[in-house]
Design an enzyme around this catalytic site. Structure first.
Site, PDB file in Angstrom:
ATOM      1  N   HIS A   7       0.831  -1.200   0.000  1.00 39.19           N
ATOM      2  CA  HIS A   7       0.000   0.000   0.000  1.00 39.19           C
ATOM      3  C   HIS A   7       0.874   1.262   0.000  1.00 39.19           C
ATOM      4  CE1 HIS A   7      -3.459  -2.506   0.314  1.00 39.19           C
ATOM      5  NE2 HIS A   7      -3.140  -2.938   1.522  1.00 39.19           N
ATOM      6  N   ASP A  30      -4.877  -7.815  -3.697  1.00 33.69           N
ATOM      7  CA  ASP A  30      -5.235  -7.678  -2.289  1.00 33.69           C
ATOM      8  C   ASP A  30      -6.537  -8.383  -1.945  1.00 33.69           C
ATOM      9  OD1 ASP A  30      -5.347  -6.902   0.334  1.00 33.69           O
ATOM     10  OD2 ASP A  30      -5.329  -4.766  -0.025  1.00 33.69           O
TER      11      ASP A  30
END
Length: 433
Positions: free
Chosen positions: A262, A313
């Site tokens: 991220h 993800d």
């Protein structure tokens, strides 16, 4: 030996025409551009790319797709639905769900996946007879779907800075860093699996335990969720007087073997730390959009020296074309300008196998894993595009053929396990009944 021929293929030096790729025992042994096809060549349609690396996956999150959009909220409210799902899984149901999810990945051109694995134990945190039974389910699922797996066994010790694990979180924990390291030490690589480690986040691993995880992972991939939310930064600054990136750096957890996932809410100093240490930044744009996380500083990270990788993800979308494009389109939204990443830059991020411990993959060159993805150039999405710009037009629906380690796992858009939609439905429906 098998020879594949493509009218267009993306080689390390860029796009080439009339390319023959010779494969033996799962490895590319020769690549020749400007070669006319011979009668014995297996012809691949469209443009051939190296296999994609999905560098960040939580396979069980696939069961949340299309089930969390019925109101307002944030990452933190979405997390409650994720915890509810995590409480229902067993090794058998986890295998079924992961196998179908990995098959969906294969359909999109993924040949290797990094599984950020923290769902370790049974209800209440009671270990299974095999303390790595859930990891074994993931190994079997990836193998059966035809993918190489990097099992990123995750240390998860706290429910937040200074807070104990509670409820479903008990399934994630090993008591302390020594308990995690003892279980981690039982894991071994195999022909299709690399074992790596992960610090879940500075929220879930106390500062004094970060170094122990980094030491146990020495020489192996080490991944960590980093600054996904501003609240994480605020909590770290309040507790430690440091940003999460500074905390990781202080405990020796940054470096060329580390991937920061991220990396959305970074200070300029954080960006400089990741770049100077050559820590990879794994962006997951479709998840970061879905969870309203924010836009990560991809161009600034790359300019600072941090390689980029991509992940899907929580699998709101599984499409590495979309993840790659978003690196560019998010920068366009931020700056009101175009042209921040070239097609070659985007392909490098989509094929960053080294961050998963597979440095001999991600390129169409002798000695590399024979991972080939043929993308059609005659679909409604790709008709008329320049082959060199196919990443900006194609979607996962345009993937025709996927060869992983010399083995065809997708042919004519169909996975070797059969119709993946029913596989997913059969795995997901019981979890919500």
């Amino acid at each position: 030996m098998t020879a594949y021929w493509a009218a267009h293929a993306w080689l390390p030096g860029g796009l080439a025409s009339d390319v023959r790729i010779s494969v033996d025992s799962g490895v590319i042994v020769a690549v020749a551009a400007g070669s006319p096809a011979s009668a014995d060549d297996v012809r691949l349609p469209g443009v051939v790319l190296p296999g994609f690396a999905n560098a960040h996956s939580h396979a069980f999150h696939r069961a949340l797709r299309g089930r969390t959009h019925d109101g307002h909220g944030s990452f933190w409210t979405w997390r409650e639905a994720m915890y509810a799902l995590a409480g229902r899984l067993t090794p058998d149901t986890y295998y079924q769900l992961a196998r179908a999810t990995y098959a969906e990945m294969a359909l999109t051109g993924v040949t290797a996946v990094g599984e950020f694995h923290y769902l370790h134990h049974g209800p209440g945190g009671v270990p299974y007879a095999d303390p790595n039974a859930m990891g074994a389910a993931l190994r079997a699922a990836a193998r059966d779907a035809g993918l190489r797996l990097t099992l990123l066994d995750t240390c998860y010790l706290a429910g937040g800075i200074g807070r104990p694990l509670d409820g479903v979180q008990l399934r994630f924990g090993d008591g302390d860093a020594d308990g995690w390291a003892e279980r981690f030490a039982l894991l071994r690589d195999d022909a299709t699996t690399r074992v790596g480690a992960a610090v879940h986040s500075v929220r879930a691993v106390p500062a004094e335990a970060i170094g122990a995880v980094a030491a146990a992972a020495s020489g192996r991939p080490l991944h960590v969720h980093l600054s996904e939310q501003p609240a994480e930064n605020s909590a770290a600054l309040a507790a430690y007087g440091r940003t999460p990136a500074e905390l990781l750096d202080a405990h020796g957890a940054l470096g060329p073997h580390t991937t920061a996932v991220h990396a959305t809410h970074l200070t300029p100093g954080d960006i400089a730390l990741l770049g100077a240490s050559r820590t990879t930044a794994c962006l997951c744009p479709t998840t970061e959009r879905d969870l309203a996380d924010g836009i990560g500083p991809a161009r600034a990270l790359l300019d600072a020296g941090a390689p980029l990788s991509l992940g899907t993800d929580q699998h709101a979308v599984i499409d590495l074309f979309e993840e790659a494009r978003a690196l560019e389109t998010h920068e366009r939204l931020r700056t009101l300008e175009r042209g921040h990443f070239s097609p070659a830059d985007l392909l490098a991020a989509a094929t960053a196998h080294a961050s998963l411990g597979w440095p001999d993959a991600g390129r169409l060159a002798p000695g590399a894993h024979a991972d080939l993805v043929a993308v059609r150039l005659d679909s409604p999405r790709t008709a008329g595009v320049e082959p060199a710009q196919a990443l900006f037009a194609a979607t996962s629906a345009d993937v025709d053929t996927v060869i992983a380690g010399g083995r065809p796992i997708v042919t004519g858009g169909h996975h070797l396990l059969g119709d993946v939609g029913p596989l997913l439905s059969a795995a997901i429906a019981p979890l919500w009944d």
